[in-house]
Every structure is written in structure tokens, then in C-alpha cells.
Design an enzyme around this catalytic site. Structure first.
Site, PDB file in Angstrom:
ATOM      1  N   HIS A   1       0.744  -1.161  -0.195  1.00 45.95           N
ATOM      2  CA  HIS A   1       0.141  -0.107  -0.096  1.00 45.95           C
ATOM      3  C   HIS A   1       0.885   1.249   0.086  1.00 45.95           C
ATOM      4  CE1 HIS A   1      -3.915   2.186   0.798  1.00 45.95           C
ATOM      5  NE2 HIS A   1      -3.019   2.879   1.675  1.00 45.95           N
TER       6      HIS A   1
ATOM      7  N   GLU B   1      -7.719   7.689  -4.963  1.00 40.41           N
ATOM      8  CA  GLU B   1      -7.398   6.856  -4.082  1.00 40.41           C
ATOM      9  C   GLU B   1      -8.179   5.872  -3.700  1.00 40.41           C
ATOM     10  OE1 GLU B   1      -4.671   6.343  -2.071  1.00 40.41           O
ATOM     11  OE2 GLU B   1      -3.284   7.987  -2.218  1.00 40.41           O
TER      12      GLU B   1
ATOM     13  N   HIS C   1     -10.174   2.829  -0.909  1.00 39.98           N
ATOM     14  CA  HIS C   1     -10.371   2.297   0.312  1.00 39.98           C
ATOM     15  C   HIS C   1     -11.106   1.183   0.334  1.00 39.98           C
ATOM     16  CE1 HIS C   1      -9.934   4.542   4.544  1.00 39.98           C
ATOM     17  NE2 HIS C   1      -8.866   4.488   3.864  1.00 39.98           N
TER      18      HIS C   1
ATOM     19  N   ARG D   1      -7.615  15.435   1.472  1.00 40.45           N
ATOM     20  CA  ARG D   1      -6.356  16.049   2.169  1.00 40.45           C
ATOM     21  C   ARG D   1      -5.369  16.188   1.131  1.00 40.45           C
ATOM     22  NH1 ARG D   1      -8.609  13.191   6.342  1.00 40.45           N
ATOM     23  NH2 ARG D   1      -7.050  11.594   6.171  1.00 40.45           N
TER      24      ARG D   1
ATOM     25  N   GLN E   1     -10.353   3.651  10.077  1.00 37.52           N
ATOM     26  CA  GLN E   1     -10.347   4.759  10.782  1.00 37.52           C
ATOM     27  C   GLN E   1     -11.742   5.461  10.842  1.00 37.52           C
ATOM     28  OE1 GLN E   1      -9.008   3.841   7.780  1.00 37.52           O
ATOM     29  NE2 GLN E   1      -6.854   4.369   7.506  1.00 37.52           N
TER      30      GLN E   1
ATOM     31  N   GLY F   1      -1.506   8.337  -8.936  1.00 33.89           N
ATOM     32  CA  GLY F   1      -2.831   7.553  -8.851  1.00 33.89           C
ATOM     33  C   GLY F   1      -2.565   6.739  -7.748  1.00 33.89           C
TER      34      GLY F   1
END
EC number: 6.3.5.3
Length: 782
Positions: free
Chosen positions: A50, A94, A96, A117, A241, A557
Site C-alpha cells: 500500500h 485513491e 479504500h 487532504r 479509521q 494514482g
């Protein structure tokens, strides 16, 4: 491989950090000693796939990364392109995936927070979000729970933080059962004179921790995202998170205000691997070191140890390097926004990350060992396609039931082309995604020009804020899209990846935008499996070739590997290889854009590109089609081959026609072929169409109606422009266009007939709108 002598950790403890025995031995060699637990954890997250892309980095080097408009390419928090008129756009995608499989709401929500962010860390104000979502079948109760949770998480975070979600895609396929994909793309308009970089510099400069507090949430999230999912993964909720979008909104404003002071040397989001990643990456990029004291970090839980501080992925946190003597100026800004801001360390000359805790040294590691000189695996790819693909490629339409002008001749009876069309429209992958986007606030900031579902790409007005908080008047806009037909990539990774790039550029062209650049999200299974690595390598080859040919360089990316679920016997079940392509384009004049729906009764309908007479050939085929999967439950055949030269011609013609005001509507022919494209244009415009197709040289009518392929755009043009338009088409495309028919009255019907006047499809606008519009709601309420 055996562990080095006197290793203080067991093999189980080492593998729990995501490290292999040979990697642990390399750590010992580099440090000249055994690591302590905190250091072991730091290496575990930073050497995870990752964070360091140890399996994919060699493949990514073939991507084109430079272009006339590229200001920032791969290596920073986001790519940046020049839009002209002093405007610059930051954008990034991104994933997740793993967190969303375990805790769909928070997993998806924090995916949104993290990508935002990345954007504002560059000095850009976020202006739009898009997402690419993949789930298993909606007939599965668990899939319905994951789907609802992910959409709720995205809408919650995006709506609360005040950034519109303007577009995206949603696919449903059993290949994603248990391992959904959640890819989020964000766009931002630069507000600072200088682009904010992440490399630390200036020996003695203070290092500031800003934002939220640090807790134990998200522990080891990077390592968690680099492993297969199993039943045991359901217990890994601490690795997910927890986000606070209202705090992030304050963080956006505080950071942008801080950047404008000129007091910030560098900035880095604390995303994957938290403090470990931000300190090591900033130090390594700057060729310096960082000395950080954990006792100064604001915490939300008592009794935390260095391992927990360093691996926590608590959200809404940043690390700044400030110019010495100006740190209080920044601290005051963050305090005014109700955020934590403390000087927690300093830049040092020795290129190491030194972590202090309770008066001692908790960790001390060369920064480059964590962030740059990481393991790299050059794997051998297969020399020929795997056997299962050779079998799939042997399929031909001859295996399908016979058909006629009225429909399919099935053993259970005839299925009319009307019913086939309605069944395809009701397929969740093709059906309206209104259930999804109605939960998103897609008009916050008041810059969304085309609403979700109205066009092939999202269009956002560019209104940069001035110093007095007023908005500068600009008539240009930016378009964005996310695309990938993963079934194509599964059946032919190289051709399928090329098709994803081509479709993204085509979708931008359909709204009148000039394609500029790409951000990609490579979602694949384990690279340690020879087939998995071959799929990744072939897809990267296809992406690189298409991006070069279409002049859309890659600015950055994300790579997400190990997307596979372990069944009860421990056998991995991989997802389809899914290289999602995010692409942005420039619209010079927002008065010259297009949606996909018919606009005026009497307009002529044209097909640009590969003519219908070529249906069944290599570039337009039933192989890998939605028709084959939905109607015949078959995943087989060669997917469409991509003609990039024709793509460029067709897209240029479409853009020019829109800018000249000739084209009233434009719609890409994608899943479901020409029949679905016609139906969608009818639904969007609530007008009918009369279409005449020459069937004389077609062996199967389903190939004519439902075959798929690139370089095909459906457009409508006013009758009074016919002569000028057709003259232009013949000049630019020669024989690669045809007139299909005419737009009819509001709320009439879609009527497709053969050239000898035999009716193939005749359905009302109400029928197709109902089938298409309520499919997902019906599945969720079943």
C-alpha cells in the site's frame, strides 16, 4: 527462509506486521541491529504494498508522465495541470477497498477525507468528488448492506465537508462479492501562488503537528490494506479509521490560510501509516532528517506507546515544516479554527527519522530506508495467456440461441427484442444510479454545471476565490470522469486497459472537453500469483500505450493489490482486474457543452465512428458484453479491440461539433451497445426516436443491437445543419459515420426498424424509463 540469529520476534510476530522473513533480514542488515517493536511496525507499514508499491513500481515506470500542461506529476500528494488563465487544477484518485469491506460506512467516509487532504495539502481548494464503486450481486443480502453503507459513508463525509460529489460509476458483479472496490477521486483549484510540496528542508526549521488528536483508530491500516480479506478480517475493525468531516472542513480552511502566509516550507497529510509515513516521506524527499517527540503529540487516549503513536491512522491530521521564527503565526491560525497545532519536532541534517518518547529514543531509522530504498520485486510475467482465457476466447456467437427480427428463440419460448432491451435497462450496472447520487449533495458550492446522470462526464464551473473572498468570473470549466469496464480487462487485460483510457477520453469529448491528463487506480488481486501479476503487467502496458497515443499523461494514482477474498477452505477468490481511469478535461466555453439526452424534436441522429455494419468484427463485438452476461449468463469471448487512431478522430469531431454549436446531444456507446445508448438518450431527453438500421449484411441481430466497442458516439444535430454537418463528417471521418434516424415527440416511443420496415424494437418512453429508473430500488427492497 530462516530468521537471523537472536531475533527478538517470532515468525508470527513478523508476518503480523506484513513482513516476509527475507525482508526482516534486510532490515537487520540495514540497521546493523535488530529493530525494536516500534521500528518493526514502522518498517511493516512503510514496506507494505500500500505504501511502497514493491510489486508494481517497475510496471508504473512505463507510464507517460510529462506533458505541456503537467505542472506536477507522480511523487507528490496530487498531480497538478495548467488550465490557462492562471488557473491550475490538482486531482488524484485513491482507494479504500479493504476498510470498506469491513466497516463500509467509515471505510468509505474516510476514503473521501483522505483524498480531500491530498488535494488541499497541495494548496488547492477541493471543488469536486467522484467515485468508482464495485459490488457483488444485489441479490446477496451482504452486498446490499455493503452497498448501502458505502454510499451512506461517502454522502455523509462529502455533504458535511461541503464538497459536491458530481459523478462516477457503479458496477455490480459476483466477482466483487466480499471485496467491494471504493475508489474516490477529488479535484481542487489551486489558491496559493506556489504549489505546496512535501519535501522537508531548512536545518533547524520547526516541524508542526496540526489538526485532530491521535488515538488508536486505524492501527496498521496500511498493512491491513496489503493483505487478502478473510472471515477473520471482519474482526479488524480497529484497522478502519473514524473520520470527522466537520473538523476536516476547518482543516481545509486553516491550511489554505496558512499556505497563503508564505510561512510553510512543506506539508504532508497523515494518511496511510500516519506519523511514520509523513515524517519519513518528508525527510526522504528533502534529503534531511526529522527529530520528533511523541510526548508533544495531542492524544485522545491515555497510555499509548510509541508503536501506537507511529502506526495510528487517526484522521484529519497533517505535518508541516515551517520557516524558523514563523511557527507561532501558523499555530495562531490553527487555534483560531479550533484545531490543535504544536511544534513537535525539527528538521535535522542527519537523514534519519528519530522518534523520542518519555526522555528516550523510541526509534531511529534512516529516512530513505523507510520511504525510498524499499523492497522491489521484479517478477516474471507469463509468456502466454492463461488457459482459462484461451478457453474464453474460443467462444463465438454461434454458441448463442438462434434469433430473428422479432427476438431470441429460447427453449422456454421467444424473448422479444423489446424484452431484451428492458431486461438490460433493468440490469443494476446499466440502470439509473439515482438511488446513489440523490444521497449526495452535488450542487454545494453552486458550481456543478451538469447534474449527475445528465451527461457522460461531470462538468464543474471554475470560480477561483479572490483575496477578498469574492469569486473571479471565468467562463471556462473542467470535466472529469471515472471509467473501467473490468469484464473487458478480465477477458483481455491489455485491450481492456486501453479501452478504459479510450472510454474516459470519449466521455470527456461527449461534453465538449479536451482530455488533459490521467490519474489511475490499479485494483488487482495478489501479484504473487502468476496470473494476477500477468494481469497487472498487461493492464499497465495497455494503459501506458493508450495514454501515450491519446496524449493524456499520468500525473499519479494509487495501487491496491491483494483484492481477493479467502473462502472457507483458504482458497483466494480474486476480483476482476480493475484499472480505474480518472481523467480530467478542459472546457474553454461553458456555453458550448453537451448532455446525453435528445434536445429537440426533428433533430437528426448520427453514429460517429465504427459503423453498425462492422458489428461482430474485432472492434465491435458481443464478447465480454453486458448482453452476454445479463441475458445469457456468459462471460466469454474476445472483448472489443481498440482503434486508438479512430478514437482520436471521432473524439475530435465530436468536440468540434459541440464547440461549433452543431451538436445538440452526445452520448458514448458503451455497455449494452447502440440499443442501450439510444434508450438512455430517449430517457434523458424524454423524447422518442425513429431509427432505421440496415440489417442486410448482419448475421445476428443481437450483434447489431447490443454489440459493444469503442470509437462510437451517438449525436443529435438540428435539421438545418444537416448539409454543413455531413460535409464536415465526410471530410474528417470518411465512411466512419452514418445517419440513423430522427428525434421524435416528447413522451413518444423508441422505434427501431430494419431498412425493409420490419419493427425490431418499439417501446414507450414510460416503459424504458420505468425499467431503467427503478431497478436498484427494487433490488434493495426485495
Amino acid at each position: 527462509m530462516s530468521l537471523p540469529a537472536n531475533t527478538p520476534f517470532s515468525l508470527e510476530e513478523i508476518t503480523a506486521e506484513g513482513l516476509k522473513p527475507e525482508e526482516y533480514a534486510e532490515i537487520v542488515q540495514r540497521l546493523g541491529r535488530h529493530p525494536n517493536l516500534a521500528e518493526l511496525g514502522m518498517f511493516g507499514v512503510m514496506w507494505s504494498e500500500h505504501c511502497c508499491y514493491k510489486n508494481s513500481r517497475p510496471l508504473l515506470k512505463q507510464f507517460p508522465t510529462q506533458g505541456q500542461r503537467v505542472l506536477v506529476g507522480p511523487g507528490e500528494n496530487a498531480g497538478v495541470v495548467d488550465l490557462g488563465e492562471g488557473l491550475r487544477l490538482a486531482f488524484k484518485i485513491e482507494s479504500h477497498n479493504h476498510p470498506s469491506a469491513v466497516e463500509p460506512f467509515q471505510g468509505a467516509a474516510t476514503g473521501v477525507g483522505g483524498i480531500l487532504r491530498d488535494i488541499f495539502t497541495m494548496g488547492a481548494r477541493p471543488i469536486a468528488l467522484l467515485n468508482s464503486l464495485r459490488f457483488g450481486s444485489l441479490d446477496d443480502p451482504r452486498t446490499r448492506r455493503l452497498f448501502s453503507g458505502v454510499v451512506s459513508g461517502i454522502s455523509h463525509y462529502g455533504n458535511c465537508v461541503g464538497v459536491p460529489t458530481v459523478g462516477g460509476e457503479v458496477y455490480f458483479d459476483p466477482a466483487y462479492t466480499g471485496n467491494p472496490l471504493v475508489n474516490v477521486m477529488a479535484l481542487g483549484l489551486m489558491e496559493t501562488p506556489e504549489i505546496v510540496k512535501s519535501g522537508a528542508s531548512g536545518i533547524g526549521n520547526p516541524v508542526l503537528y496540526v489538526g485532530s488528536t491521535t488515538g488508536r483508530d486505524g492501527m496498521g491500516g496500511a498493512s491491513f490494506a496489503s493483505a487478502e480479506l478473510s472471515e477473520a478480517s471482519l474482526d479488524d475493525r480497529p484497522a478502519v479509521q473514524v473520520g470527522d468531516p466537520f473538523l476536516e472542513k476547518s482543516l481545509i480552511e486553516a491550511c489554505l490560510e496558512a499556505f497563503k502566509t508564505g510561512a510553510v516550507v512543506a506539508a504532508q497529510d497523515m494518511g496511510a501509516a500516519g506519523i511514520t509515513c509523513s515524517t519519513s516521506e518528508m525527510a526522504a524527499k528533502g534529503g534531511v532528517g526529522i527529530d520528533l517527540d511523541l510526548d508533544l503529540i495531542p492524544v485522545r487516549e491515555k497510555g499509548m506507546v510509541p508503536y501506537e503513536y507511529l502506526l495510528s491512522e487517526s484522521q484529519e491530521r497533517m505535518l508541516f515544516v515551517a520557516y524558523k521564527g514563523r511557527e507561532q503565526e501558523l499555530i495562531d491560525i490553527f487555534h483560531r479554527w479550533g484545531l490543535h497545532a504544536v511544534v513537535a519536532g525539527r528538521v535535522i541534517e542527519e537523514p534519519i527519522v528519530r522518534i523520542r518518547f518519555q526522555g528516550g529514543i523510541a526509534a531511529e531509522i534512516p529516512a530513505a530506508a523507510l520511504a525510498e530504498n524499499t523492497p522491489l520485486y521484479h517478477r516474471q510475467s507469463l509468456t502466454e495467456p492463461p488457459d482459462f482465457l484461451k478457453t474464453a476466447w474460443a467462444w463465438t456467437p454461434a454458441a448463442l440461441p438462434p434469433c430473428s427480427t422479432t427476438g431470441l428463440q429460447l427453449e422456454s419460448g421467444e424473448k422479444t427484442w423489446n424484452q431484451v432491451l428492458l431486461d438490460l435497462l433493468a440490469s443494476p450496472t446499466i440502470a439509473s444510479k439515482r438511488w446513489v447520487y440523490r444521497q449526495y449533495d452535488h450542487q454545494v458550492q453552486n458550481n456543478t454545471v451538469l447534474l449527475p446522470g445528465a451527461a457522460d462526464a461531470a462538468v464543474v464551473r471554475l470560480r477561483p476565490q479572490l483575496a477578498d473572498q469574492a469569486c473571479q468570473g471565468v467562463n471556462s470549466g473542467v470535466a472529469a470522469t471515472l471509467d473501467c469496464n473490468a469484464r473487458y480487462v478480465y477477458l483481455h487485460p491489455y485491450a481492456g486497459a486501453k479501452a478504459a483510457v479510450a472510454e474516459a477520453a470519449r466521455n470527456l469529448s461527449c461534453v465538449g472537453a479536451e482530455p488533459l491528463a490521467v490519474t489511475d487506480n490499479l485494483n488487482f488481486a495478489s501479484p504473487e500469483n502468476p496470473v494476477g501479476y500477468w494481469q497487472l503487467a498487461e493492464a499497465c502496458r495497455g494503459l501506458a500505450e493508450a495514454c501515450r497515443e491519446l496524449n493524456t499523461p499520468v500525473t499519479g494514482g494509487n495501487v491496491s493489490l491483494y483484492n481477493e477474498t479467502l473462502d472457507p477452505e483458504g482458497k483466494p477468490q480474486p476480483i476482476y482486474p480493475t484499472p480505474v481511469v480518472g481523467m480530467v478535461g478542459l472546457i474553454p466555453d461553458l456555453n458550448r457543452i453537451c448532455g446525453q439526452g435528445w434536445q429537440s424534436t426533428g433533430d437528426l441522429i448520427y453514429l460517429l465512428g465504427v459503423p453498425l455494419s462492422d458489428a461482430g468484427h474485432a472492434t465491435v463485438t458481443l464478447g465480454g458484453s453486458e448482453y452476454l452476461a445479463t441475458i445469457h449468463q456468459t462471460i466469454a469471448g474476445q472483448p472489443p479491440q481498440v482503434d486508438l487512431a479512430l478514437e482520436k478522430q471521432v473524439q475530435a469531431v465530436c468536440r468540434h461539433g459541440i464547440r461549433q454549436g452543431w451538436i445538440h446531444s452526445a452520448h458514448d456507446c458503451a455497455e449494452g451497445g447502440i440499443a442501450i445508448a439510444l434508450a438512455e438518450a430517449c430517457i434523458s431527453g424524454q423524447r422518442g426516436a425513429e431509427i432505421e438500421l440496415d440489417c442486410s449484411d448482419i448475421s445476428r441481430l443481437d450483434q447489431l443491437l447490443f454489440a459493444e466497442g469503442g470509437a462510437r458516439i451517438l449525436v443529435s444535430v438540428p435539421l438545418d445543419q444537416q448539409t454543413l454537418w455531413e460535409s464536415y463528417l465526410e471530410e474528417q471521418l470518411q465512411g466512419h459515420w452514418q445517419r440513423l434516424g430522427q428525434v421524435t415527440e416528447i413522451n413518444s416511443c423508441l422505434w427501431v426498424r430494419s431498412s425493409d420496415n420490419l419493427s425490431l424494437i418499439q417501446v414507450t418512453i414510460e416503459e424504458i424509463s420505468t425499467a431503467w429508473g427503478k431497478a436498484i430500488e427494487n433490488k434493495l427492497s426485495a
